[in-house]
Design a protein around this motif. Structure first.
Motif, PDB file in Angstrom:
ATOM      1  N   ASP A  94     -41.336   4.929  56.277  1.00  0.00           N
ATOM      2  CA  ASP A  94     -40.682   4.634  57.544  1.00  0.00           C
ATOM      3  C   ASP A  94     -41.057   5.696  58.567  1.00  0.00           C
ATOM      4  OD1 ASP A  94     -39.191   6.901  57.020  1.00  0.00           O
ATOM      5  OD2 ASP A  94     -37.394   5.815  56.396  1.00  0.00           O
TER       6      ASP A  94
ATOM      7  N   SER B 154     -30.714   9.061  60.984  1.00  0.00           N
ATOM      8  CA  SER B 154     -31.479   8.098  61.779  1.00  0.00           C
ATOM      9  C   SER B 154     -30.594   7.117  62.536  1.00  0.00           C
ATOM     10  CB  SER B 154     -32.424   7.310  60.867  1.00  0.00           C
ATOM     11  OG  SER B 154     -31.683   6.592  59.883  1.00  0.00           O
TER      12      SER B 154
ATOM     13  N   TYR C 152     -36.425   1.171  64.420  1.00  0.00           N
ATOM     14  CA  TYR C 152     -37.529   1.510  63.511  1.00  0.00           C
ATOM     15  C   TYR C 152     -38.804   0.758  63.905  1.00  0.00           C
ATOM     16  CZ  TYR C 152     -35.094   4.369  60.055  1.00  0.00           C
ATOM     17  OH  TYR C 152     -34.447   5.394  59.429  1.00  0.00           O
TER      18      TYR C 152
END
Length: 353
Positions: free
Chosen positions: A17, A207, A78
């Motif tokens: 990621d 995050s 993301y």
């Protein structure tokens, strides 16, 4: 399965990621197909978004401040990281994000990459997304230089290290290196680094964005949360201590804190949080007054000098002092006699003739 990929588009090789961790996270989102039918609770990985059936889009909920929330908001964040980090979309040869043309780069990325996979509009959503992409592009571009440029090597040797796997051409890499090594750029980067060092106040959400955390807490508590409540939540450790002293000092109201990316002061109601924080604000005012007593005393001395030389040297008993100001009392100043009065003859005074 028919996908939304164009002829020159390919699924990214998503091994990790955007934080460099193994990309195994699933996001629970609602997906609308090309006929408008909504499938609730679909579980998608980041990779799955690239191969959604033609016309299918992830539905992204937004809060009143214009920020994406819920699982879909996290997935969008993301996904934008991948888009910004592919420099085919936004070349590194441009010195600043505002200099990158809307056509073809910005509008193409929004319409043909993001909007084809996420249900977002062309107004407020687009504004937020492009602003977010710009911040991510800037950070990724800076990291690219740190990772691939070696200061001990010559320019030619560094050119050979061109990160073509990141979508960078040799020409763009050469332009970027020359820009980064200019004296003006070096000074700017040094100043920026110093500013970041002074302003480093990390939040404790990892995050997850502040907007998403706030939304979750409001659902759980069944009431809105104010900025005054959110700032400590997002800047305190599990043991209840602030992440650093600067975070503790800035936990008072007065700035757009505890709201997250994309919110400007004009969006925040002045009345928000007033009832729950008025006592904190008053305490802060009294604290500032106490700290400024020295300044008040200096001003009083300057006023006394003025009175001595221009008002006949007399101070009224109710002339405002440092104690008056600190206590918040109001004391009227003595009225200065008019200039004409000083020239009028006094009664019962002998004449010079």
């Amino acid at each position: 399965m028919e996908t939304t990929l164009s002829n020159d588009e390919e699924v990214p090789n998503i091994e990790t990621d955007v934080q460099g961790k193994k990309s195994i996270k699933y996001w629970t989102v609602d997906v609308e197909d090309e006929n408008g039918v909504i499938k609730k609770g679909e579980t998608l990985r980041l990779r799955d978004v690239w191969v959604l059936p033609h016309g299918s889009k992830v539905i992204v909920p937004w809060n009143k401040e214009g920020q994406p929330i819920d699982e879909a908001g996290g997935l969008l964040g993301y996904f934008m990281g991948l888009v910004a980090g592919n420099f085919k979309n936004f070349p590194i040869s441009y010195e600043k994000w505002p200099l990158i043309p809307k056509e073809p780069y910005k509008n193409d990325a929004f319409k043909n990459i993001i909007q084809r996979r996420f249900k977002v509009d062309d107004n407020g959503h687009k504004k937020y997304i492009l602003k977010n992409l710009g911040r991510k592009w800037k950070d990724d571009r800076c990291k690219l230089f740190q990772d691939y440029h070696k200061p001990e090597l010559t320019r030619e040797q560094n050119l050979a290290l061109c990160p073509t796997g990141k979508g960078v051409t040799l020409e763009q890499w050469a332009t970027f290196i020359d820009y980064r090594l200019r004296e003006k750029t070096l000074k700017m980067c040094e100043q920026n680094a110093a500013n970041r060092e002074r302003q480093a106040i990390p939040h404790t959400l990892g995050s997850k964005t502040i907007a998403r955390k706030k939304h979750e807490l409001e659902i759980a508590n069944k009431r809105p949360l104010t900025r005054a409540e959110m700032y400590p939540i997002t800047h305190k450790r599990k043991d209840g201590s602030f992440v650093n002293e600067e975070a503790r000092e800035k936990s008072h109201l007065g700035r757009v804190r505890g709201m997250g990316f994309g919110v400007c002061p004009s969006q925040i109601s002045k009345s928000e949080g007033t009832s729950s924080s008025s006592s904190l604000e008053m305490a802060h005012v009294h604290e500032e007054l106490a700290e400024n007593k020295a300044t008040i005393s200096l001003l009083q001395a300057q006023l006394a000098y003025f009175v001595k030389h221009y008002m006949g040297g007399q101070l009224s008993d109710d002339f405002p002092t440092a104690n008056h100001v600190a206590a918040g009392s109001e004391a009227p100043m003595q009225t200065r006699p008019s200039s004409s009065a000083s020239h009028e003859p006094q009664q019962n005074q002998p004449s010079n003739t």
